[in-house]
Design a protein around this motif. Structure first.
Motif, short mmCIF file in Angstrom:
data_model
loop_
_atom_site.label_atom_id
_atom_site.label_comp_id
_atom_site.label_asym_id
_atom_site.label_seq_id
_atom_site.Cartn_x
_atom_site.Cartn_y
_atom_site.Cartn_z
N THR A 281 35.73 37.02 45.48
CA THR A 281 35.67 35.64 45.00
C THR A 281 36.07 35.64 43.53
OG1 THR A 281 33.90 35.12 46.53
CG2 THR A 281 34.18 33.64 44.66
N ASP B 124 39.15 33.79 40.45
CA ASP B 124 40.24 32.85 40.23
C ASP B 124 41.59 33.54 40.13
OD1 ASP B 124 39.91 34.07 37.84
OD2 ASP B 124 39.53 32.23 36.68
N THR B 125 41.58 34.88 40.18
CA THR B 125 42.84 35.62 40.23
C THR B 125 42.80 36.58 41.40
OG1 THR B 125 41.99 37.30 38.74
CG2 THR B 125 43.20 35.48 37.74
N ALA B 126 43.96 36.93 41.89
CA ALA B 126 44.02 37.79 43.07
C ALA B 126 43.53 39.19 42.74
CB ALA B 126 45.45 37.85 43.58
N TRP C 201 40.48 37.00 49.97
CA TRP C 201 40.27 36.55 48.59
C TRP C 201 40.05 35.04 48.60
CZ3 TRP C 201 44.94 34.80 45.44
CH2 TRP C 201 44.53 34.22 44.23
N TRP C 202 38.89 34.62 48.08
CA TRP C 202 38.60 33.19 47.93
C TRP C 202 38.98 32.78 46.51
CZ3 TRP C 202 37.89 28.88 50.43
CH2 TRP C 202 37.35 27.78 49.78
N ASN C 203 40.02 32.00 46.40
CA ASN C 203 40.51 31.55 45.11
C ASN C 203 39.63 30.41 44.63
OD1 ASN C 203 41.87 30.27 43.00
ND2 ASN C 203 43.89 30.84 43.80
N THR C 204 38.82 30.69 43.61
CA THR C 204 37.84 29.69 43.16
C THR C 204 38.49 28.53 42.43
OG1 THR C 204 37.52 31.02 41.17
CG2 THR C 204 35.97 31.37 43.00
N ASP C 205 39.69 28.71 41.94
CA ASP C 205 40.36 27.59 41.28
C ASP C 205 40.94 26.62 42.31
OD1 ASP C 205 39.80 28.27 38.74
OD2 ASP C 205 41.76 29.08 38.24
N TYR D 190 42.59 33.28 51.02
CA TYR D 190 43.83 34.01 51.25
C TYR D 190 43.51 35.32 51.95
CZ TYR D 190 45.94 30.78 47.90
OH TYR D 190 46.39 29.65 47.27
N TRP E 168 49.73 37.99 49.54
CA TRP E 168 48.59 37.12 49.83
C TRP E 168 49.10 35.89 50.55
CZ3 TRP E 168 43.80 38.78 49.47
CH2 TRP E 168 43.50 39.81 48.58
N GLN F 34 47.89 32.21 52.38
CA GLN F 34 46.77 31.29 52.53
C GLN F 34 46.27 31.34 53.97
OE1 GLN F 34 47.46 27.36 50.98
NE2 GLN F 34 45.61 26.53 51.93
#
Lengths: 514, 62
Positions: free
Chosen positions: A158, A160-162, A172-176, A181, A192, A194
């Motif tokens: 978790t 905001d960047t991969a 990967w959970w993109n918090t932004d 993904y 990556w 979605q």
């Protein structure tokens, strides 16, 4: 070293062997490992390979596809080695192979080494003979919380960047972006991707949530300031204009039966038109609404949706056209290809899309009265063939509810507004029964603009309205007129009929419809 | 739209509105092209189906 299971166990009896807890299940007649027990060195691995795994642990399984055999890594007390878990008979060929049974109950008369897949538990058992007994024993070896088990795990990050250096299948959970993904390796690259791709329905759902998406005012037929029954051309429900030419029809307000579910969300009202067609090329019966401002939906795809039914299966036609107003040098109207709807005898939601042309290069009139018009054609002579897809003449009963015209290529749920909101929307075009009154003094008869009262309209009207004043009570007042009239206010004043004190109480109707 | 008895009303010599009977109701129509009744009156006058009556001037200062 051979493990020894208790002879004649009772249900629930346990035995711990090599750190693994086995519990006897009398129903199954088998020893089964307890989930989560054991821990320690992690789960046994299962390897499929034509060569033996290196650095195996006791209990690890290896399936050799070249010989179609499964081996277990086994410590007999003096040495570790791979041992075939289901050895065939020494003579080879058809004799002696261990049996594998798939069933909910244990096979009868098993032989040592036989395998049984308990389909009710999804557990593999092996028939094991120790020093003093034979029994079914679960072959599954629990891992320490499963983390190091053969099934492995998927990393979920978790951030905001991969994540850097990801593995195939990592999440990967993109918090932004609030998106999930998955790291995916295809034939020539890794990337990556979605995990949840927004579809068309989702996008339209977002549009659907937009307040004010329905450009039809009073599409629910809730506001009827003009009355509740109409036979002549003119406005019916607020904003809905009936045009009868030659053909006669009666349009009335109707109330839904309480609790009905044919039309969703418990609407209160609908409109019914009873049409008696009269043959004639120029004859028609059409219900229409002018949407203020020809810029509305220009250059867009729009979706019309409505509930309707008829007394029999009947076609109606719908068309839209762009009108560029009056005075000056307005462009000529643009008619949009009509479409027919085949109504049934039960309430049904109908939906069609229309393409509204761009108005680039067009010229508006100077009267600020341009519009986009939606028309429901119920009966149409041949003069209207091009606007009705040759609908033709027909009589019948037609009913409509929940009319919505919105941007986009799919219909969202009908946008419900409160009655208060809808009335306010309607009052931009028509205000009925605006109470006014005033008092003053006149020195004689025929004096105008007396007993003046300033009045601000409850909403800004579309244009300066036509005014009709009905005097309720008065003293020495013969008539009342609006002065300094604009789209938002005026001053009402009376004309005296005698000298002395004058007064009036009246109601005004203001009409700024298109 | 049935329009009868239409005439221009002036106040102190300045055109103020059209007084007309529209569908049987006495109405005061503003002199603005954005008003549908005014446009209809003008259309009917142009088409010769409606004849405007004599202008009536009201002296507001009286």
């Amino acid at each position: 070293m051979a493990y020894n299971f208790p002879d004649s166990p009772s249900n629930g009896d346990t035995v711990t062997i090599n750190g693994i807890v086995y519990t006897y299940n009398s129903t199954k007649g088998a020893w089964k490992t307890t989930a989560g027990s054991g821990g320690g060195g992690g789960g046994a691995s299962v390897t499929v390979s034509e060569t033996a795994p290196t650095s195996p642990s006791e209990g690890d399984l290896w399936f050799d596809p070249s010989v179609l055999k499964t081996f277990v890594y086994y410590d007999d007390g003096t040495a570790n080695q791979w041992v075939q878990s289901n050895p065939t008979g020494s003579g080879g060929g058809a004799s002696g192979g261990a049996s594998v049974t798939v069933s909910e109950t244990a096979p009868t008369s098993p032989s040592a080494g036989d395998l049984w897949w308990s389909s009710s538990e999804a557990v593999m058992y092996i028939y094991y003979t120790d020093t003093d007994s034979s029994q079914w024993v679960s072959t599954s070896v629990p891992g320490a919380d499963g983390a190091d088990g053969a099934t492995g795990s998927v990393s979920v990050t978790t951030a905001d960047t991969a994540p850097s250096n990801p593995s195939d299948g990592e999440l990967w959970w993109n918090t932004d972006a609030n998106k999930l993904y998955i790291y995916y390796a295809d034939t020539d690259s890794s990337q990556w991707v979605q995990a949840t791709t927004p579809g068309a329905a989702g996008a339209n759902g977002t549009d659907g949530a937009t307040p004010g998406r329905n450009k039809i005012i009073n599409g629910n037929f809730d506001v009827w300031q003009y009355g509740t029954s109409f036979t002549a051309s003119g406005f019916t429900a607020d904003r809905w204009h009936l045009t009868n030419i030659g053909t006669s029809s009666t349009f009335t307000q109707q109330v839904f039966t309480l609790g009905q579910t044919d039309v969703p969300d418990n609407p209160a009202n609908y409109v019914r038109g009873v049409v008696s067609s009269v043959t004639g090329a120029g004859n028609t019966s059409v219900l229409k609404q002018k949407i203020e401002n020809v810029r509305t939906f220009q250059g867009q795809t729009v979706t019309l949706s409505f509930y309707a039914k008829a007394d029999a299966v009947k076609n109606i036609a719908v068309d839209l056209y762009q009108n560029f107003g009056t005075s000056g040098s307005p462009s000529t109207s643009v008619y949009i290809t009509p479409q027919k709807f085949a109504l049934s005898t039960t309430w049904t939601k109908y939906t069609k899309t229309f393409t509204i042309p761009s108005i680039t290069g067009k010229t508006l009139g100077t009267d600020n009265n341009d519009f986009l018009q939606l028309s429901f054609w119920l009966d149409a002579g041949s003069d209207f063939n091009s606007r009705t897809d040759t609908l033709g003449h027909q009589s019948g009963t037609f009913e409509f509810a929940q009319v919505q015209l919105e941007s986009g290529s799919s219909a969202t749920d009908f946008e419900h507004k409160s009655i208060g909101e809808t009335i306010q929307d309607c009052k931009r075009y028509y205000i009925k029964d605006l109470k006014i009154g005033g008092g003053g003094y006149a020195t004689g008869s025929g004096q105008t603009a007396r007993a003046m009262t300033s009045c601000t309209f409850p909403v800004e009207m579309r244009a300066s309205p036509t005014v009709n004043v009905t005097i309720g009570q008065s003293g020495s007042i013969s008539s009342v007129q609006a002065n300094s009239l604009t789209s938002h206010s005026c001053q009402f004043g009376g004309t005296s009929s005698a000298s002395g004190s004058i007064w009036y109480k009246a109601s005004a109707t203001l009409d700024a419809e298109l | 739209m049935n329009i009868t008895s239409a005439y221009i009303q002036q106040i102190d010599g300045v055109d103020h509105c059209i007084m007309a009977v529209i569908d049987g109701t006495q109405c005061q129509v503003p002199l603005t092209g954005g008003n549908r009744h005014y446009r209809e009156i003008m259309d009917q006058v142009e088409a010769g189906t409606l004849v405007m009556g004599d202008t009536v001037n009201i002296e507001e200062s009286n």
